[in-house]
Write an enzyme that holds these catalytic residues in place. Structure first.
Site, PDB file in Angstrom:
ATOM      1  CG  HIS A 102      -0.260  -0.097   2.616  1.00 30.10           C
ATOM      2  ND1 HIS A 102       0.178  -1.222   3.289  1.00 30.10           N
ATOM      3  CD2 HIS A 102       0.224   0.712   3.497  1.00 30.10           C
ATOM      4  CE1 HIS A 102       0.794  -1.015   4.237  1.00 30.10           C
ATOM      5  NE2 HIS A 102       0.759   0.278   4.299  1.00 30.10           N
ATOM      6  CG  HIS A 104       0.783   5.457   4.084  1.00 30.66           C
ATOM      7  ND1 HIS A 104      -0.106   5.597   5.210  1.00 30.66           N
ATOM      8  CD2 HIS A 104       1.571   4.483   4.337  1.00 30.66           C
ATOM      9  CE1 HIS A 104       0.048   4.431   5.990  1.00 30.66           C
ATOM     10  NE2 HIS A 104       1.100   3.674   5.454  1.00 30.66           N
TER      11      HIS A 104
HETATM   12  P1  AMP Z   1       1.820   0.756   7.416  1.00 27.58           P
HETATM   13  O1  AMP Z   1       2.372   0.947   8.695  1.00 27.58           O
HETATM   14  O2  AMP Z   1       2.312   1.336   6.172  1.00 27.58           O
HETATM   15  O3  AMP Z   1       1.574  -0.815   7.455  1.00 27.58           O
HETATM   16  O4  AMP Z   1       0.084   1.479   7.441  1.00 27.58           O
HETATM   17  C1  AMP Z   1      -1.022   0.905   7.735  1.00 27.58           C
HETATM   18  C2  AMP Z   1      -2.150   1.901   7.590  1.00 27.58           C
HETATM   19  O5  AMP Z   1      -3.226   1.228   7.489  1.00 27.58           O
HETATM   20  C3  AMP Z   1      -2.159   2.457   9.018  1.00 27.58           C
HETATM   21  O6  AMP Z   1      -2.086   3.901   8.494  1.00 27.58           O
HETATM   22  C4  AMP Z   1      -3.471   2.013   9.455  1.00 27.58           C
HETATM   23  O7  AMP Z   1      -4.226   2.965   9.978  1.00 27.58           O
HETATM   24  C5  AMP Z   1      -4.154   1.820   8.065  1.00 27.58           C
HETATM   25  N1  AMP Z   1      -5.399   0.829   8.611  1.00 27.58           N
HETATM   26  C6  AMP Z   1      -5.322  -0.390   9.175  1.00 27.58           C
HETATM   27  N2  AMP Z   1      -6.409  -1.082   9.004  1.00 27.58           N
HETATM   28  C7  AMP Z   1      -7.268  -0.285   8.229  1.00 27.58           C
HETATM   29  C8  AMP Z   1      -8.806  -0.414   7.914  1.00 27.58           C
HETATM   30  N3  AMP Z   1      -9.404  -1.257   8.184  1.00 27.58           N
HETATM   31  N4  AMP Z   1      -9.313   0.654   7.220  1.00 27.58           N
HETATM   32  C9  AMP Z   1      -8.617   1.954   6.715  1.00 27.58           C
HETATM   33  N5  AMP Z   1      -7.076   1.889   7.004  1.00 27.58           N
HETATM   34  C10 AMP Z   1      -6.768   0.930   7.808  1.00 27.58           C
END
Ligand code: AMP
Ligand code: ZN
Length: 138
Positions: A102, A104
């Site tokens: 993913h 950001h």
């Molecule tokens: P990372 O640290 O790059 O793996 O970021 C994962 C991101 O996913 C975090 O910013 C979380 O807030 C986001 N996240 C986790 N679960 C969900 C969800 N169900 N819907 C939307 N965002 C999510």
């Protein structure tokens, strides 16, 4: 299509977990981060499960980046953002919590709007040696 039944983003792709969707096509999904660090913080993901950016096929990675670029443009045009940070955490050591590729897309309003990436200088690095270690294997 690769699907991991324990992966929260795969569950979102499958419609098993809700999300605030912004965009969807055959390969890419974009939705709002559930814990936004700034107003409009968006995640752009591959629909297929690849655990990190580094293991995502180029064609898919390119499609995800194309959408990330458009989201960033619209954050500036429509949300009044003054800048955008594009952030990809790969592996736990880099802060990756969800092991599904993913990107950001974080709109920025001021340098002090709550999000900060700290670039703390590492002293005494032998730059030619580091370059040697990397460049011959590119
Ligand atoms: P990372 O640290 O790059 O793996 O970021 C994962 C991101 O996913 C975090 O910013 C979380 O807030 C986001 N996240 C986790 N679960 C969900 C969800 N169900 N819907 C939307 N965002 C999510
Ligand atoms: Zn997944």
């Amino acid at each position: 299509m690769k699907f991991d039944a324990n992966c929260i983003f795969c569950k979102i792709v499958a419609g098993q977990v809700p999300c605030t969707k912004l965009y969807e096509d055959e390969d890419v999904l974009a939705f709002l981060d559930i814990n936004p660090v700034t107003y409009g913080h968006t995640l752009v993901i591959s629909k297929e499960h690849y655990s990190t950016f580094l293991s995502t096929p180029k064609a898919i990675m390119n499609k995800v980046m194309n959408v990330a670029q458009r989201i960033g443009q619209v954050q500036i045009e429509q949300l009044g953002a003054k800048g955008v940070n594009i952030l990809i955490n790969s592996y736990e050591a880099a802060g990756q919590v969800v092991p599904h590729f993913h990107v950001h897309v974080i709109p920025r309003y001021t340098a002090k709007d709550g999000f900060r990436l700290e670039f703390k200088e590492l002293k005494d690095v032998n730059l030619p040696k580091v370059a040697e270690e990397i460049k011959d294997n590119l």
